[in-house]
Design a protein around this motif. Structure first.
Motif, PDB file in Angstrom:
ATOM      1  N   SER A 173     -37.828 -35.193 -37.666  1.00 52.66           N
ATOM      2  CA  SER A 173     -36.476 -35.633 -37.302  1.00 52.66           C
ATOM      3  C   SER A 173     -35.595 -34.511 -36.748  1.00 52.66           C
ATOM      4  CB  SER A 173     -35.797 -36.267 -38.516  1.00 52.66           C
ATOM      5  OG  SER A 173     -35.676 -35.317 -39.556  1.00 52.66           O
ATOM      6  N   ALA A 174     -36.090 -33.282 -36.768  1.00 53.35           N
ATOM      7  CA  ALA A 174     -35.307 -32.143 -36.254  1.00 53.35           C
ATOM      8  C   ALA A 174     -35.421 -32.071 -34.736  1.00 53.35           C
ATOM      9  CB  ALA A 174     -35.804 -30.845 -36.884  1.00 53.35           C
ATOM     10  N   ILE A 175     -34.875 -33.096 -34.072  1.00 51.75           N
ATOM     11  CA  ILE A 175     -34.958 -33.135 -32.617  1.00 51.75           C
ATOM     12  C   ILE A 175     -33.639 -32.704 -32.006  1.00 51.75           C
ATOM     13  CG2 ILE A 175     -36.669 -34.971 -32.684  1.00 51.75           C
ATOM     14  CD1 ILE A 175     -34.428 -36.896 -31.725  1.00 51.75           C
ATOM     15  N   TYR A 176     -33.715 -32.271 -30.762  1.00 54.25           N
ATOM     16  CA  TYR A 176     -32.514 -31.862 -30.029  1.00 54.25           C
ATOM     17  C   TYR A 176     -31.923 -33.063 -29.292  1.00 54.25           C
ATOM     18  CZ  TYR A 176     -29.473 -28.604 -27.622  1.00 54.25           C
ATOM     19  OH  TYR A 176     -28.372 -27.932 -27.170  1.00 54.25           O
ATOM     20  N   ASN A 177     -32.800 -33.830 -28.656  1.00 57.37           N
ATOM     21  CA  ASN A 177     -32.399 -35.082 -28.037  1.00 57.37           C
ATOM     22  C   ASN A 177     -33.637 -35.919 -27.791  1.00 57.37           C
ATOM     23  OD1 ASN A 177     -33.567 -34.356 -25.469  1.00 57.37           O
ATOM     24  ND2 ASN A 177     -31.713 -33.232 -24.952  1.00 57.37           N
ATOM     25  N   LEU A 178     -33.437 -37.123 -27.309  1.00 59.21           N
ATOM     26  CA  LEU A 178     -34.531 -38.030 -26.983  1.00 59.21           C
ATOM     27  C   LEU A 178     -34.250 -38.617 -25.613  1.00 59.21           C
ATOM     28  CD1 LEU A 178     -36.340 -40.515 -29.269  1.00 59.21           C
ATOM     29  CD2 LEU A 178     -35.416 -41.331 -27.098  1.00 59.21           C
ATOM     30  N   GLN A 179     -35.282 -38.707 -24.805  1.00 61.54           N
ATOM     31  CA  GLN A 179     -35.102 -39.195 -23.441  1.00 61.54           C
ATOM     32  C   GLN A 179     -36.126 -40.288 -23.165  1.00 61.54           C
ATOM     33  OE1 GLN A 179     -34.777 -35.790 -20.844  1.00 61.54           O
ATOM     34  NE2 GLN A 179     -34.000 -36.955 -19.115  1.00 61.54           N
ATOM     35  N   TRP A 180     -35.686 -41.347 -22.494  1.00 56.41           N
ATOM     36  CA  TRP A 180     -36.575 -42.401 -22.025  1.00 56.41           C
ATOM     37  C   TRP A 180     -36.781 -42.221 -20.527  1.00 56.41           C
ATOM     38  CZ3 TRP A 180     -39.275 -46.061 -24.683  1.00 56.41           C
ATOM     39  CH2 TRP A 180     -38.949 -46.250 -26.034  1.00 56.41           C
ATOM     40  N   PHE A 181     -38.066 -42.339 -20.117  1.00 54.98           N
ATOM     41  CA  PHE A 181     -38.438 -42.207 -18.728  1.00 54.98           C
ATOM     42  C   PHE A 181     -39.173 -43.458 -18.267  1.00 54.98           C
ATOM     43  CE2 PHE A 181     -37.629 -37.709 -17.952  1.00 54.98           C
ATOM     44  CZ  PHE A 181     -37.679 -37.155 -19.214  1.00 54.98           C
ATOM     45  N   ARG A 182     -39.167 -43.656 -16.977  1.00 51.49           N
ATOM     46  CA  ARG A 182     -39.963 -44.700 -16.345  1.00 51.49           C
ATOM     47  C   ARG A 182     -40.973 -44.000 -15.446  1.00 51.49           C
ATOM     48  NH1 ARG A 182     -38.382 -49.998 -13.030  1.00 51.49           N
ATOM     49  NH2 ARG A 182     -40.150 -49.979 -11.596  1.00 51.49           N
TER      50      ARG A 182
ATOM     51  N   THR B 216     -39.055 -40.852 -13.906  1.00 53.20           N
ATOM     52  CA  THR B 216     -37.647 -41.082 -13.611  1.00 53.20           C
ATOM     53  C   THR B 216     -36.891 -41.204 -14.921  1.00 53.20           C
ATOM     54  OG1 THR B 216     -38.228 -42.264 -11.581  1.00 53.20           O
ATOM     55  CG2 THR B 216     -36.007 -42.605 -12.463  1.00 53.20           C
ATOM     56  N   SER B 217     -35.891 -40.361 -15.107  1.00 51.88           N
ATOM     57  CA  SER B 217     -35.114 -40.408 -16.333  1.00 51.88           C
ATOM     58  C   SER B 217     -34.244 -41.659 -16.358  1.00 51.88           C
ATOM     59  CB  SER B 217     -34.229 -39.171 -16.435  1.00 51.88           C
ATOM     60  OG  SER B 217     -33.438 -39.224 -17.601  1.00 51.88           O
ATOM     61  N   LEU B 218     -34.288 -42.374 -17.487  1.00 52.59           N
ATOM     62  CA  LEU B 218     -33.494 -43.587 -17.655  1.00 52.59           C
ATOM     63  C   LEU B 218     -32.271 -43.323 -18.534  1.00 52.59           C
ATOM     64  CD1 LEU B 218     -36.401 -46.112 -18.279  1.00 52.59           C
ATOM     65  CD2 LEU B 218     -35.126 -45.766 -16.148  1.00 52.59           C
ATOM     66  N   LEU B 219     -32.517 -42.796 -19.712  1.00 54.93           N
ATOM     67  CA  LEU B 219     -31.438 -42.578 -20.668  1.00 54.93           C
ATOM     68  C   LEU B 219     -31.732 -41.335 -21.492  1.00 54.93           C
ATOM     69  CD1 LEU B 219     -30.962 -46.254 -21.916  1.00 54.93           C
ATOM     70  CD2 LEU B 219     -29.211 -44.907 -20.737  1.00 54.93           C
ATOM     71  N   LEU B 220     -30.676 -40.591 -21.803  1.00 58.99           N
ATOM     72  CA  LEU B 220     -30.771 -39.406 -22.652  1.00 58.99           C
ATOM     73  C   LEU B 220     -29.838 -39.606 -23.828  1.00 58.99           C
ATOM     74  CD1 LEU B 220     -31.468 -36.347 -23.162  1.00 58.99           C
ATOM     75  CD2 LEU B 220     -29.463 -35.820 -21.774  1.00 58.99           C
ATOM     76  N   ILE B 221     -30.365 -39.483 -25.045  1.00 59.03           N
ATOM     77  CA  ILE B 221     -29.543 -39.607 -26.249  1.00 59.03           C
ATOM     78  C   ILE B 221     -29.557 -38.264 -26.974  1.00 59.03           C
ATOM     79  CG2 ILE B 221     -29.086 -40.928 -28.340  1.00 59.03           C
ATOM     80  CD1 ILE B 221     -30.938 -43.065 -27.393  1.00 59.03           C
ATOM     81  N   GLN B 222     -28.400 -37.673 -27.158  1.00 58.45           N
ATOM     82  CA  GLN B 222     -28.307 -36.433 -27.926  1.00 58.45           C
ATOM     83  C   GLN B 222     -28.541 -36.754 -29.405  1.00 58.45           C
ATOM     84  OE1 GLN B 222     -28.237 -33.705 -26.404  1.00 58.45           O
ATOM     85  NE2 GLN B 222     -27.363 -34.185 -24.402  1.00 58.45           N
ATOM     86  N   SER B 223     -28.926 -35.744 -30.162  1.00 59.91           N
ATOM     87  CA  SER B 223     -29.281 -35.972 -31.571  1.00 59.91           C
ATOM     88  C   SER B 223     -28.090 -36.467 -32.387  1.00 59.91           C
ATOM     89  CB  SER B 223     -29.835 -34.688 -32.195  1.00 59.91           C
ATOM     90  OG  SER B 223     -28.875 -33.666 -32.151  1.00 59.91           O
ATOM     91  N   SER B 224     -26.881 -36.188 -31.918  1.00 61.01           N
ATOM     92  CA  SER B 224     -25.680 -36.610 -32.638  1.00 61.01           C
ATOM     93  C   SER B 224     -25.236 -38.020 -32.260  1.00 61.01           C
ATOM     94  CB  SER B 224     -24.538 -35.636 -32.352  1.00 61.01           C
ATOM     95  OG  SER B 224     -24.282 -35.581 -30.969  1.00 61.01           O
ATOM     96  N   GLN B 225     -25.894 -38.621 -31.278  1.00 64.53           N
ATOM     97  CA  GLN B 225     -25.497 -39.941 -30.795  1.00 64.53           C
ATOM     98  C   GLN B 225     -26.371 -41.027 -31.401  1.00 64.53           C
ATOM     99  OE1 GLN B 225     -25.942 -39.074 -26.570  1.00 64.53           O
ATOM    100  NE2 GLN B 225     -23.727 -38.876 -26.347  1.00 64.53           N
TER     101      GLN B 225
ATOM    102  N   VAL C 233     -39.241 -36.524 -26.931  1.00 64.76           N
ATOM    103  CA  VAL C 233     -38.253 -35.838 -27.762  1.00 64.76           C
ATOM    104  C   VAL C 233     -38.236 -34.351 -27.429  1.00 64.76           C
ATOM    105  CG1 VAL C 233     -38.413 -37.520 -29.612  1.00 64.76           C
ATOM    106  CG2 VAL C 233     -39.847 -35.496 -29.696  1.00 64.76           C
ATOM    107  N   ALA C 234     -37.046 -33.805 -27.378  1.00 66.26           N
ATOM    108  CA  ALA C 234     -36.868 -32.365 -27.197  1.00 66.26           C
ATOM    109  C   ALA C 234     -36.705 -31.747 -28.574  1.00 66.26           C
ATOM    110  CB  ALA C 234     -35.655 -32.085 -26.323  1.00 66.26           C
ATOM    111  N   GLU C 235     -37.429 -30.691 -28.822  1.00 67.58           N
ATOM    112  CA  GLU C 235     -37.550 -30.169 -30.177  1.00 67.58           C
ATOM    113  C   GLU C 235     -36.682 -28.955 -30.442  1.00 67.58           C
ATOM    114  OE1 GLU C 235     -41.630 -29.554 -31.302  1.00 67.58           O
ATOM    115  OE2 GLU C 235     -42.309 -31.056 -29.885  1.00 67.58           O
ATOM    116  N   GLY C 236     -36.390 -28.748 -31.690  1.00 65.06           N
ATOM    117  CA  GLY C 236     -35.828 -27.487 -32.159  1.00 65.06           C
ATOM    118  C   GLY C 236     -34.409 -27.242 -31.715  1.00 65.06           C
ATOM    119  N   THR C 237     -33.996 -25.992 -31.792  1.00 64.65           N
ATOM    120  CA  THR C 237     -32.600 -25.636 -31.535  1.00 64.65           C
ATOM    121  C   THR C 237     -32.293 -25.514 -30.048  1.00 64.65           C
ATOM    122  OG1 THR C 237     -33.196 -23.308 -31.790  1.00 64.65           O
ATOM    123  CG2 THR C 237     -32.344 -24.443 -33.729  1.00 64.65           C
TER     124      THR C 237
END
Lengths: 113, 114
Positions: free
Chosen positions: A28-37, A45-54, A92-96
Motif C-alpha cells: 500500500s506504500a504507493i506514490y500514485n496509481l495510473q490507468w492506461f489504455r 495512453t494515460s487515462l487517469l492518474l490518482i495521487q496516493s492522497s486522493q 502503481v508508482a512506488e516509494g517516495t
C-alpha cells in the motif's frame, strides 16, 4: 516486492453497458496509481492518474477510485462504446519518488455493437 | 498535445548485433524512462534517468543495456549483443518532474531478434 493484479483478464460486453475493471496491489506504500489504455500493437495512453492522497478521479465517462489501505483500485466506464475496446492497464508508482511503475497484466475489453 | 516520439517503430536485427533505440521525450520533461513488454507479458520497468544519470534500474537492466542522452533532445537505449529473448516492444516515457505528475509514453519500438 510490489505485485499488481487485474481482474478480469478479459471482458466482453454489449454497447451501452456500464462496467468495472479491478486492480489490486500488494504494497500500500504507493506514490500514485495510473490507468492506461493500450490498443493492439500500440503504445500506452494515460487515462487517469490518482495521487496516493486522493480517493477518485474522473474524466468524461471514466471514473477511477483508489482505496490505498485495502490495495484496490477500480476503473468504471459508463455507457461503453465499441471504441472503448482495448486493453486497460493499471500501474502503481512506488516509494517516495515514484520513479518506477509496476504494471498489472491488463484487462482486455471488447464492446460489441 | 506534446508527444514522446520513438524511432524506429519496428527493427529486425540478427542475434549478437547491437541496436540503438531512439526516443525524443517531451521538451520540458526532466525524467526519462525505458520499459519493455515481451509479447503476452506485463510491461516491465527497465531504467529511469534524470540529470544525465541513471536514477534507478531494474534487475533486467544489466551490462548488456545502456542509456544515453547524447544531446538536448534525444534519449537512447543501446542493447549490445542481442539475444532472441530481447525481442519485445520497448517503450520510452517521460514525466515533468517525477511520476507524481504522471507519465507520457511513446508508441514503442518493436524489436525482433532473429
Amino acid at each position: 516486492k510490489q505485485e499488481v493484479t487485474q481482474i478480469p483478464a478479459a471482458l466482453s460486453v454489449p454497447e451501452g453497458e456500464n462496467l468495472v475493471l479491478n486492480c489490486s496491489f500488494t504494497d500500500s506504500a504507493i506514490y500514485n496509481l495510473q490507468w492506461f489504455r493500450q490498443d493492439p500493437g500500440k503504445g500506452l495512453t494515460s487515462l487517469l492518474l490518482i495521487q496516493s492522497s486522493q480517493r477518485e478521479q474522473t474524466s468524461g465517462r471514466l471514473n477511477a477510485s483508489l482505496d490505498k489501505s485495502s490495495g484496490r483500485s477500480t476503473l468504471y466506464i459508463a455507457a461503453s462504446q465499441p471504441g472503448d475496446s482495448a486493453t486497460y492497464l493499471c500501474a502503481v508508482a512506488e516509494g517516495t519518488s515514484g520513479s518506477r511503475l509496476t504494471f498489472g497484466e491488463g484487462t482486455q475489453l471488447t464492446v460489441n455493437p | 498535445e506534446p508527444e514522446v516520439t520513438q524511432t524506429p517503430s519496428h527493427q529486425v536485427t540478427q542475434m549478437g548485433q547491437e541496436v540503438i533505440l531512439r526516443c525524443v521525450p517531451i521538451s520540458n520533461h526532466l525524467y526519462f524512462y525505458w520499459y519493455r513488454q515481451i509479447l503476452g507479458q506485463k510491461v516491465e520497468f527497465l531504467v529511469s534517468f534524470y540529470n544525465n544519470e541513471i536514477s534507478e534500474k531494474s534487475e533486467i537492466f544489466d551490462d548488456q543495456f545502456s542509456v544515453e542522452r547524447p544531446d538536448g533532445s534525444n534519449f537512447t537505449l543501446k542493447i549490445r549483443s542481442t539475444k532472441l529473448e530481447d525481442s519485445a516492444m520497448y517503450f520510452c516515457a517521460s514525466s515533468p518532474r517525477f511520476s507524481g505528475d504522471g507519465y507520457t509514453f511513446g508508441s514503442g519500438t518493436r524489436l525482433t531478434v532473429v
